[in-house]
Design an enzyme around this catalytic site. Structure first.
Site, PDB file in Angstrom:
ATOM      1  N   LYS A  77       0.829  -1.355  -0.058  1.00  0.00           N
ATOM      2  CA  LYS A  77      -0.105   0.202   0.013  1.00  0.00           C
ATOM      3  C   LYS A  77       0.828   1.232   0.061  1.00  0.00           C
ATOM      4  O   LYS A  77       0.489   2.314  -0.502  1.00  0.00           O
ATOM      5  CB  LYS A  77      -0.914  -0.015   1.353  1.00  0.00           C
ATOM      6  N   GLU A 165       6.531   5.428  22.252  1.00  0.00           N
ATOM      7  CA  GLU A 165       7.220   6.116  21.316  1.00  0.00           C
ATOM      8  C   GLU A 165       6.480   6.072  20.011  1.00  0.00           C
ATOM      9  O   GLU A 165       6.419   7.113  19.194  1.00  0.00           O
ATOM     10  CB  GLU A 165       8.405   5.428  21.032  1.00  0.00           C
TER      11      GLU A 165
END
Ligand code: ATR
Length: 294
Positions: A77, A165
């Site tokens: 994608k 994170e």
């Protein structure tokens, strides 16, 4: 039972398909061939397995073969964008394209995963505009949903993830892309820090996927009391543990099957000059549900 769209293939049959690797478990052929059958379109939709390193040749070959439109799935994608002549602004922003539409000289890319999610939600009367949204997860799927939330003018998007994170990185990216402090990162285990109000919660992790039906990222009942609507991108199982917990706390809950159907419907509309009604969508929904044993 006759497979395919139910009519003869002849000299005027148009071809569409889906590129990915692996591709054997795709349900896109079922969605598109069902639509072609319903509308009497002379179109077939087939899976194309593309091996690592073969994407550029596949796109060029598809164009040369006069393929009308393609879907693109894992793992292509993102990579596919560099082989397109144009991309829709939201798809370009997200950096993920799942639908290719034949245009002069090549293909234009769209992201109907996100337009499909928006349409599926809207079919249930859910809007993101002005909402405070909890997004569970910060992986590929969640990142795309975060873009959609911001684009749809959500007031706030709290991105909750096990790995802080990743939530921080997605939040920073969204705030930068939209030029406003729309997104805030939070550890999943810090969910009690969410301001005390009611939210639209979108479950975009892989936790709870069959066969791990009883797994969920947050167990705490107190969390679910803050959720007025829960939307799980998972559709197998049909009722996830997340959805059950939302309902137990008094909220409304939906799975991701309509999103899957509408990403196909949006692509089908882009390829064919047709507007698909809610009745047509419900028909496809029933066929897919039955064929998948859901
Ligand atoms: P996808 O493309 O489906 O989004 P992904 O990019 O691998 O897949 O992202 C998976 C998401 O599910 C991530 O948010 C991941 O959390 P981490 O970033 O901390 O890995 C989340 N996820 C997967 N397994 C999990 C688990 N056991 N507990 C909590 N979160 C989990």
């Amino acid at each position: 039972m006759r497979k395919g769209n139910g009519r003869m293939i002849d000299g005027q049959t148009r071809t569409c398909g889906v590129i990915g690797n692996p591709i054997k478990h795709t349900i896109s052929p079922l969605i598109h061939n069902t639509l072609a059958g319903r509308f009497g379109h002379n179109l077939v939709y087939v899976p194309f397995a593309v091996e690592d390193g073969g994407l550029e040749a596949a796109i060029k070959g598809a164009y040369a073969l006069d393929i009308l439109g393609m879907n693109v799935t894992v793992p292509y994608k993102g990579e596919v964008i560099k082989y397109l002549t144009d991309a829709d602004p939201l798809a370009a922003r997200i950096g993920a394209v799942n639908t290719l539409v034949r245009a002069g000289g090549g293909y234009k890319g769209f992201n109907t995963d996100m337009s499909g999610l928006k349409r599926a939600m809207s079919s249930e009367g859910i809007s993101m505009e002005g909402e405070e949204i909890i997004l569970l997860g910060a992986g590929g799927a969640a990142r795309a949903v975060a873009y959609l939330c911001a684009e749809q003018k959500a007031r706030k998007v709290y991105i909750l993830n096990r790995t802080i994170e990743k939530a921080q990185a997605v939040s920073a990216e969204i705030n930068e892309a939209f030029g406003r402090e729309v997104s805030l990162p939070l550890l999943l285990s810090d969910h009690a820090k969410l301001p005390d109000r009611r939210y639209l919660a979108i479950q975009a992790t892989s936790v709870g996927l069959e066969p791990h039906d009883e797994e969920v990222v947050i167990e705490d009942e107190a969390f679910y009391k803050k959720v007025h609507t829960g939307y799980d991108l998972i559709y197998k199982p049909f009722n996830t543990r997340f959805m059950k917990l939302v309902r137990q706390a008094g909220g409304r809950a939906y799975n991701g099957l309509k999103m899957l159907i509408y990403q196909g419907i949006d692509a089908y509309e882009l390829w064919n000059d047709v507007k698909i009604s809610t009745d047509d969508a419900d028909y496809v929904f029933d066929v897919v549900k039955r064929e998948m044993g859901l």
